[in-house]
Design a protein around this motif. Structure first.
Motif, PDB file in Angstrom:
ATOM      1  N   UNK A 125      11.730  57.164  77.845  1.00 44.13           N
ATOM      2  CA  UNK A 125      11.309  56.056  78.710  1.00 44.13           C
ATOM      3  C   UNK A 125      12.300  54.912  78.593  1.00 44.13           C
ATOM      4  N   UNK A 126      12.332  54.054  79.596  1.00 44.16           N
ATOM      5  CA  UNK A 126      13.123  52.836  79.412  1.00 44.16           C
ATOM      6  C   UNK A 126      12.561  52.037  78.235  1.00 44.16           C
ATOM      7  N   UNK A 127      13.410  51.331  77.526  1.00 43.35           N
ATOM      8  CA  UNK A 127      12.955  50.584  76.360  1.00 43.35           C
ATOM      9  C   UNK A 127      11.901  49.550  76.748  1.00 43.35           C
ATOM     10  N   UNK A 128      10.955  49.304  75.843  1.00 43.28           N
ATOM     11  CA  UNK A 128       9.931  48.300  76.152  1.00 43.28           C
ATOM     12  C   UNK A 128      10.522  46.889  76.094  1.00 43.28           C
ATOM     13  N   UNK A 129      11.764  46.791  75.632  1.00 45.77           N
ATOM     14  CA  UNK A 129      12.336  45.447  75.520  1.00 45.77           C
ATOM     15  C   UNK A 129      13.040  45.010  76.795  1.00 45.77           C
ATOM     16  N   UNK A 130      13.060  45.883  77.824  1.00 47.09           N
ATOM     17  CA  UNK A 130      13.524  45.411  79.120  1.00 47.09           C
ATOM     18  C   UNK A 130      12.544  44.337  79.584  1.00 47.09           C
ATOM     19  N   UNK A 131      12.994  43.142  79.647  1.00 51.32           N
ATOM     20  CA  UNK A 131      12.116  42.055  80.054  1.00 51.32           C
ATOM     21  C   UNK A 131      13.008  40.919  80.444  1.00 51.32           C
ATOM     22  N   UNK A 132      12.500  39.728  80.488  1.00 47.02           N
ATOM     23  CA  UNK A 132      13.321  38.604  80.910  1.00 47.02           C
ATOM     24  C   UNK A 132      12.535  37.313  80.797  1.00 47.02           C
ATOM     25  N   UNK A 133      13.255  36.205  80.907  1.00 46.81           N
ATOM     26  CA  UNK A 133      12.606  34.897  81.025  1.00 46.81           C
ATOM     27  C   UNK A 133      13.054  34.263  82.329  1.00 46.81           C
ATOM     28  N   UNK A 134      12.162  33.544  82.988  1.00 47.28           N
ATOM     29  CA  UNK A 134      12.619  32.599  84.005  1.00 47.28           C
ATOM     30  C   UNK A 134      11.611  31.460  84.106  1.00 47.28           C
ATOM     31  N   UNK A 135      12.076  30.349  84.564  1.00 49.49           N
ATOM     32  CA  UNK A 135      11.181  29.227  84.780  1.00 49.49           C
ATOM     33  C   UNK A 135      11.825  28.247  85.755  1.00 49.49           C
ATOM     34  N   UNK A 136      10.998  27.404  86.337  1.00 51.13           N
ATOM     35  CA  UNK A 136      11.494  26.325  87.195  1.00 51.13           C
ATOM     36  C   UNK A 136      10.672  25.093  86.874  1.00 51.13           C
ATOM     37  N   UNK A 187      16.906  31.038  92.736  1.00 55.49           N
ATOM     38  CA  UNK A 187      15.859  31.984  92.371  1.00 55.49           C
ATOM     39  C   UNK A 187      16.305  32.820  91.179  1.00 55.49           C
ATOM     40  N   UNK A 188      15.332  33.339  90.455  1.00 55.56           N
ATOM     41  CA  UNK A 188      15.628  34.207  89.321  1.00 55.56           C
ATOM     42  C   UNK A 188      14.505  35.202  89.167  1.00 55.56           C
ATOM     43  N   UNK A 189      14.783  36.318  88.493  1.00 55.42           N
ATOM     44  CA  UNK A 189      13.769  37.366  88.391  1.00 55.42           C
ATOM     45  C   UNK A 189      13.501  37.772  86.944  1.00 55.42           C
ATOM     46  N   UNK A 190      12.252  38.137  86.705  1.00 55.54           N
ATOM     47  CA  UNK A 190      11.895  38.833  85.472  1.00 55.54           C
ATOM     48  C   UNK A 190      11.090  40.055  85.889  1.00 55.54           C
ATOM     49  N   UNK A 191      11.001  41.013  85.001  1.00 56.16           N
ATOM     50  CA  UNK A 191      10.285  42.222  85.371  1.00 56.16           C
ATOM     51  C   UNK A 191       8.785  41.969  85.364  1.00 56.16           C
ATOM     52  N   UNK A 192       8.111  42.444  86.418  1.00 53.24           N
ATOM     53  CA  UNK A 192       6.656  42.331  86.470  1.00 53.24           C
ATOM     54  C   UNK A 192       6.072  43.557  85.775  1.00 53.24           C
ATOM     55  N   UNK A 193       5.317  43.350  84.729  1.00 54.21           N
ATOM     56  CA  UNK A 193       4.737  44.467  83.994  1.00 54.21           C
ATOM     57  C   UNK A 193       3.542  44.990  84.775  1.00 54.21           C
ATOM     58  N   UNK A 194       3.636  46.239  85.210  1.00 53.58           N
ATOM     59  CA  UNK A 194       2.574  46.797  86.016  1.00 53.58           C
ATOM     60  C   UNK A 194       2.736  48.310  85.994  1.00 53.58           C
ATOM     61  N   UNK A 195       1.632  49.039  86.037  1.00 54.85           N
ATOM     62  CA  UNK A 195       1.710  50.499  86.053  1.00 54.85           C
ATOM     63  C   UNK A 195       2.065  50.963  87.468  1.00 54.85           C
ATOM     64  N   UNK A 196       3.308  51.426  87.642  1.00 50.79           N
ATOM     65  CA  UNK A 196       3.783  51.839  88.958  1.00 50.79           C
ATOM     66  C   UNK A 196       4.139  53.317  88.989  1.00 50.79           C
ATOM     67  N   UNK A 197       3.601  54.037  87.994  1.00 52.51           N
ATOM     68  CA  UNK A 197       3.843  55.471  87.868  1.00 52.51           C
ATOM     69  C   UNK A 197       2.507  56.148  87.614  1.00 52.51           C
TER      70      UNK A 197
END
Lengths: 125, 807
Positions: free
Chosen positions: B269-280, B340-350
């Motif tokens: 699986x992809x690592x669980x540490x794929x993530x990110x920060x963003x804020x405005x 704009x900036x992106x972080x991964x949305x954690x959601x079951x898509x499989x």
């Protein structure tokens, strides 16, 4: 001796030119051609090709490497298990020398083979 | 005799030539590789980067001007869209061609073509996931939108203009090393690149692990270990009671309560540490009164870098930021009006569906009481130095069958089909195209209506003063626990339907004056739809929100500081408890020493911190001991999150799973905290005796950035950077902020700063290959000049270039 020096210069010149419009093995054809154009005996031809192409590749590699401050060659050397950039330049030169030597030798032996045939066809023999 | 000599010499010469033309073992064909005129020596660049002033390119319609600034960021000025994206393709390929193609080969399951049969399992996995199927569906969707097709076609033409003109000597280094050549770029490759990202970001799931865990552990333990929401709620969007729409709720569906064990070897699986920060932050919280935005996506750290900085300017667009080599547009960035900036949305898509085939021919499978025909796709996998391998992939109503008799089979015959959001037709490239041109909040909303997958948290700020976040993606509308486990594939009852986009989680200008996301649980508990995911992050989000709540008169440097923040909230919440367990025990000298270091630690994972090394060593040991049964289990099971592990150790120390395997004693939570402490103290003491390494967090963690081919000399090692998982500066061993950006939206001229752990050049023979790594590690940023014209920043200009149409 002069014949050897002419051969040597020819190997360097032709293989230097060949690299602009031929794949890497163009240098082999050039080295063979040089000894066909200016014939000398086998060992001397081998030496001309060996020193000619080996020397050419050494100088070319060394100049490119120095312009790059060995940035890439040090990594490649480590990848191939060699100790330094200089070792990699020497390996490159050695490969050039080997193919140069054998190509020139083949060219020389080709000429001497033809000579032999010519001789056997000669009515004066 | 002379003939014989000639023939012998000729044969030796030809043999030499042949030996130098082929791959011997893993060595490259040495003739092409070492010959100075065409070999790798040609890839060594001189220290002053050479940029041609003028290039004639077939396919351009007008002159394009490119200004390279001192960081080698290209600023492209074109007179029309076609030429703009043509130039983006050309310039990106010039710096990154090998990486672009390699990543799309990986996505398509074609690595065996390059590296041989060691990549076969990887390739089969990619094909059985339906990566090409997904990319082809994306192309079909794009073909209905001429505006984006023009962009994608022009981008392709630009890359091909570069490939066509390449001589052997100019081939990127890795082609020479591996002994192959680039093939023409296609639109399929462009879409594959986006699917490559989707695979990294949206394939995280644990349905099959959950199914096993439920069968083996029982409902009560399962719920303790893997709750849907195991987190102290500090969600991305909190507006209790204000979700003002009519949700389309599904009836609760009981999970398929079979005692089924999935014994197939599951794919990585992809690592669980794929993530990110963003804020405005809103103007009300900043010193200048301007809105500001920060974004740092956390991904695997590799060279050449995943990102490529670029400015794209043409009538109707002037945008700058991070682009993905292989895909047109800017992916994370800003223009003069918005950022704009992106972080991964954690959601079951499989989801996984159990398929029942009629017989061994697999020609038909059961669906809603009838037998339905299977689609068979024969995959030909070419193998370098070997015969092609053929793999038949069965396609069902739900999607491809991943596991069957010929791929990771189990002892019994079992067939599981995959439903994955990335298979659906979608128009991400068009969403980014529109986002690049957005002027305000409503343009941003309209652009995101084209965005389906991988689901992302899009943070937004505008020079007009708006801030917003939208958790955008195409989300299956699930009943309670539907899709959390293996689903029944003999019925269409569990077919996906979707949450309408306007009912996705989003907010604009919240009262608190900032928006932020860090892969946490997305919404407050009154959001009407059922939400589950592989896991949520529970530390970075709270640290970020706490800091932003407390901050006032914010300046750009404050936000840079926050991106580089090394405060370990997990340690602050868990270490005092762990210490209290071992503090009163009789301890030997090395244990006393470890305890002293830990007690004196300030909870910051800075590079010189010793306490961080001891804490992380303790934590890793403790985590392994806590879940030793799950880790050692022959059938795959998920692992509880860090947050939940600590919670269970505190609140539920007599949980049966804490008992260690293979011991006669009955251990509980206290025992394993003690045992892991003693084990850690022994290991750390041994390390202390080794004079070649220090106890500092930098030396303990050893952050590195690796070459995509994992060639050791081509990576960078022991990089001086702090942070770790669960810390805002999320840099762990080989994972972390792959791009950092901070933007101040000054209406009189946007100010932006960015950095990434790599360099603009993909060439390992260039000084620009990794020249930003040290600055990235030190928390420094570079100016991202959004130039109004090619001559706007003469002092920052390294070189100027004209790309002209070939007459």
């Amino acid at each position: 001796m002069i014949r050897f020096i002419i051969q040597l210069i020819l190997v360097v010149l032709l293989s230097y030119l060949a690299q602009f419009f031929m794949p890497w093995w163009g240098a082999m054809i050039a080295a063979a051609l040089a000894t066909i154009m200016v014939y000398s005996k086998g060992f001397s031809s081998f030496l001309a090709g060996f020193i000619g192409l080996g020397g050419l590749w050494f100088i070319l590699a060394q100049r490119l490497d120095s312009a790059n401050q060995s940035l890439l060659s040090s990594k490649v050397a480590a990848l191939l298990g060699l100790g330094s950039s200089m070792q990699l330049i020497v390996v490159t030169a050695l490969i050039g020398a080997l193919i140069g030597g054998f190509s020139s030798l083949t060219g020389s032996l080709f000429v001497s083979m033809l000579k032999k045939e010519k001789k056997s066809n000669s009515p004066y023999h | 005799m002379k003939t014989f000599k000639f023939v012998l010499s000729l044969l030796i010469t030809l043999a030499l030539g042949y030996a130098l033309s082929i791959k011997l073992g893993s060595a490259p064909p040495l003739g092409n590789f070492l010959a100075p005129a065409i070999g790798f020596w040609q890839n060594g660049e001189t220290s002053d980067t050479q940029i041609s002033e003028h290039l004639d390119l077939e396919g351009l319609t007008d002159n394009v001007s490119v200004t390279y600034d001192k960081r080698l960021f290209p600023h492209i000025f074109a007179k029309n869209n076609h030429d703009l994206y043509f130039a983006q393709g050309y310039i990106t390929a010039k710096d990154r061609l090998w990486q672009m193609e390699f990543q799309t080969h990986a996505a398509a399951g074609r690595l065996s073509e390059i590296v041989g049969d060691k990549a076969l399992d990887y390739d089969k996995t990619a094909r059985r996931k339906g990566m090409v199927f997904a990319a082809e569906n994306a192309i079909k969707a794009m073909q209905a939108e001429p505006e984006i097709m023009e962009v994608v076609n022009a981008y392709k033409e630009g890359i091909n203009a570069y490939i066509r003109a390449l001589s052997q000597g100019e081939l990127p280094f890795e082609y020479k090393l591996l002994g192959y050549k680039p093939e023409p770029w296609t639109n399929l490759k462009t879409t594959l690149l986006l699917k490559y990202m989707a695979n990294d970001l949206s394939f995280g799931e644990k349905d099959l692990q959950n199914t096993n865990a439920l069968a083996l552990l029982g409902r009560e333990t399962f719920d303790l270990l893997y709750p849907d929401m195991d987190t102290p709620l500090d969600p991305i969007v909190s507006k209790p009671g204000e979700w003002n729409f009519e949700p389309i709720l599904k009836d609760s569906v009981a999970p398929q309560q079979t005692a089924e064990l999935i014994t197939n070897k599951l794919v990585p699986e992809p690592t669980i540490f794929n993530g990110s920060n963003n804020w405005a932050v809103a103007g009300s919280k900043t010193k200048s009164g301007h809105t500001m935005l920060s974004s740092d996506p956390h991904l695997g750290l590799s060279l050449p870098s995943l990102w490529y900085t670029i400015q794209l300017s043409a009538p109707g667009v002037n945008v700058m930021g991070a682009s993905l080599p292989g895909s047109p547009n800017v992916i994370i960035g800003f223009n003069d009006s918005i950022a704009w900036g992106v972080t991964n949305a954690q959601r079951d898509l499989v989801d996984w569906y159990k398929i029942i085939f009629k017989d061994d021919t697999h020609n038909e499978y059961k669906l809603d009481g009838t037998w339905v025909k299977t689609q068979k796709k024969i995959e030909e996998i070419k193998v370098a130095g070997g015969e092609p391998v053929y793999d038949t992939v069965l396609y069902t109503h739900f999607g491809p069958v991943m596991f069957d008799d010929s791929f990771h089979p189990s002892s019994e015959k079992k067939y599981y089909a995959l439903r994955w959001i990335a298979h659906d037709p979608s128009l991400e490239a068009y969403a980014f195209y529109k986002l690049n041109r957005a002027k305000n909040h409503s343009n941003y909303m309209a652009a995101l209506d084209y965005y389906s997958a991988p689901a992302q948290n899009f943070a937004f700020a505008s020079a007009q003063g708006d801030i917003a976040i939208r958790i955008q993606g195409k989300y299956p509308n699930k009943g309670f626990e539907e899709g959390k486990f293996l689903l029944d594939g003999s019925t269409t009852e569990h077919d996906w339907t979707f949450i309408p986009f306007e009912q996705n989680i989003m907010c604009k200008n919240p009262e608190r004056g900032f928006i932020a996301s860090a892969n946490q649980y997305p919404a407050d508990s009154t959001y009407p739809y059922y939400i589950t995911a592989r896991s949520y992050e529970s530390y970075r989000n709270r640290r970020i929100n706490n800091q932003l709540r407390a901050m006032d008169s914010i300046e750009v440097t404050d936000l840079m500081g926050l991106q580089n923040d090394n405060y370990n909230l997990k340690a602050a919440e868990s270490l005092p408890y762990f210490i209290s367990v071992v503090d009163t025990l009789p301890l030997n000298k090395k244990e006393k020493n470890a305890l002293t270091v830990l007690k004196n630690w300030d909870f910051y994972n800075n590079i010189n911190s010793k306490g961080a090394s001891y804490y992380e060593a303790w934590w890793d040991t403790l985590y392994r001991l806590s879940w030793d049964e799950l880790i050692a289990s022959k059938v795959a099971m998920g692992r509880p999150t860090a947050y939940n592990t600590i919670k269970l150790l505190k609140d539920n120390p007599y949980l049966k799973l804490f008992d260690l395997e293979g011991t006669t004693a009955k251990e509980n939570g206290y025992d394993i905290i003690t045992k892991s402490f003693k084990d850690m103290a022994t290991v750390m003491d041994k390390r202390l005796q080794d004079t070649t390494i220090t106890m500092s967090w930098q030396d303990y963690k050893q952050t590195y950035v690796k070459h995509l081919l994992r060639l050791k000399p081509f990576g960078r090692y022991n990089i001086p950077i702090g942070g770790n998982h669960n810390i805002v500066n999320a840099t762990s061993e080989n994972h972390g902020p792959s791009w950092r950006m901070v933007v101040e939206l000054d209406p009189n001229g946007v100010k932006a700063y960015g950095v990434y752990p790599g360099g603009q050049s993909g060439n390992p023979g260039s000084a620009r290959y990794d020249d930003m790594i040290d600055d990235w590690a030190a928390g420094k940023y570079f100016d991202l000049f959004l130039m109004a014209s090619p001559d706007a920043e003469p002092n920052q200009t390294l070189a100027k270039q004209i790309l002209a149409p070939k007459q």
